[in-house]
Motif scaffolding. Structure first.
Motif, short mmCIF file in Angstrom:
data_model
loop_
_atom_site.label_atom_id
_atom_site.label_comp_id
_atom_site.label_asym_id
_atom_site.label_seq_id
_atom_site.Cartn_x
_atom_site.Cartn_y
_atom_site.Cartn_z
N VAL A 133 14.18 4.21 -2.69
CA VAL A 133 14.65 2.89 -2.27
C VAL A 133 15.63 3.06 -1.12
CG1 VAL A 133 15.88 0.78 -2.95
CG2 VAL A 133 14.41 1.95 -4.61
N GLN A 134 15.46 2.25 -0.10
CA GLN A 134 16.46 2.23 0.97
C GLN A 134 16.51 0.83 1.59
OE1 GLN A 134 14.85 5.48 3.38
NE2 GLN A 134 13.97 4.02 4.83
N GLU A 135 17.50 0.61 2.44
CA GLU A 135 17.71 -0.75 2.98
C GLU A 135 17.00 -0.99 4.30
OE1 GLU A 135 21.94 -1.35 2.92
OE2 GLU A 135 21.95 -1.63 0.74
N THR A 136 16.29 -0.01 4.77
CA THR A 136 15.49 -0.16 5.99
C THR A 136 14.06 0.29 5.67
OG1 THR A 136 16.18 2.02 6.69
CG2 THR A 136 17.41 0.16 7.58
N PRO A 137 13.08 -0.17 6.44
CA PRO A 137 11.70 0.23 6.16
C PRO A 137 11.52 1.73 6.28
CG PRO A 137 11.76 -1.63 7.68
CD PRO A 137 13.17 -1.15 7.54
N PHE A 138 10.64 2.28 5.46
CA PHE A 138 10.28 3.70 5.58
C PHE A 138 9.41 3.85 6.82
CE2 PHE A 138 11.63 3.30 1.25
CZ PHE A 138 12.13 4.55 0.91
N ASN A 139 9.23 5.08 7.25
CA ASN A 139 8.43 5.47 8.42
C ASN A 139 9.28 6.31 9.33
OD1 ASN A 139 5.85 4.59 8.17
ND2 ASN A 139 6.22 2.62 9.15
N ASN B 266 0.82 -1.23 0.00
CA ASN B 266 0.00 0.00 0.00
C ASN B 266 0.85 1.27 0.00
OD1 ASN B 266 -2.50 1.24 -0.14
ND2 ASN B 266 -2.72 1.39 2.09
N ASN B 267 2.00 1.18 -0.67
CA ASN B 267 2.92 2.31 -0.83
C ASN B 267 3.45 2.86 0.50
OD1 ASN B 267 4.29 3.80 -2.92
ND2 ASN B 267 3.19 5.62 -2.23
N LYS B 268 3.51 2.00 1.49
CA LYS B 268 4.07 2.43 2.78
C LYS B 268 5.59 2.24 2.84
CE LYS B 268 0.09 2.01 5.84
NZ LYS B 268 -0.91 2.19 4.82
N GLY B 269 6.11 1.36 1.99
CA GLY B 269 7.56 1.14 1.99
C GLY B 269 8.03 0.32 3.18
N VAL B 270 7.18 -0.55 3.67
CA VAL B 270 7.55 -1.35 4.84
C VAL B 270 7.67 -2.84 4.52
CG1 VAL B 270 6.54 0.30 6.44
CG2 VAL B 270 5.13 -1.58 5.59
#
Ligand code: SF4
Length: 77
Positions: free
Chosen positions: A71-77, A42-46
Motif C-alpha cells: 500500500v502506498q499513497e501514490t500509484p505504483f509503476n 488488474n493488480n497494477k496498483g494504479v
C-alpha cells in the motif's frame, strides 16, 4: 487521501484472507493467488482506493500472513 494497493504475487500463499476482508478490492486468479480487482485495476496498483474503503483495505493488509499486500499513497509503476 486515497491509497493505492497491489499484491506481490511472489509472496502470496493463496490463503484467502484478503478477499474475505475486502471482497471489493481483492479476488483470486486461477492459482488462488490474490490480485487487486477494484475498478479493473488488474493488480497494477494504479487505481485509487477511496478513503471510504480504507478500513477494509487495512483489515486485508493486517490479515495477510506474508505481508505481501503493498500500500502506498501514490500509484505504483
Ligand atoms: S491475505 Fe496475503 S497471502 Fe493471503 S491470499 Fe491475500 S495476498 Fe495472498
Amino acid at each position: 487521501m486515497s491509497k493505492f494497493t497491489k499484491v506481490d504475487k511472489e509472496e502470496c500463499i493463496a490463503c484467502g484472507s484478503c478477499g474475505s476482508a475486502a471482497p471489493e478490492i481483492f479476488e483470486y486468479d486461477n492459482d488462488g493467488l490474490a490480485e487487486v480487482v477494484f475498478e479493473g485495476d488488474n493488480n497494477k496498483g494504479v487505481t485509487a482506493i477511496p478513503a471510504a474503503m480504507e478500513e477494509e483495505l487495512q483489515d486485508a493488509v493486517e490479515s495477510c500472513p506474508t505481508e505481501c499486500i503493498k500500500v502506498q499513497e501514490t500509484p505504483f509503476n
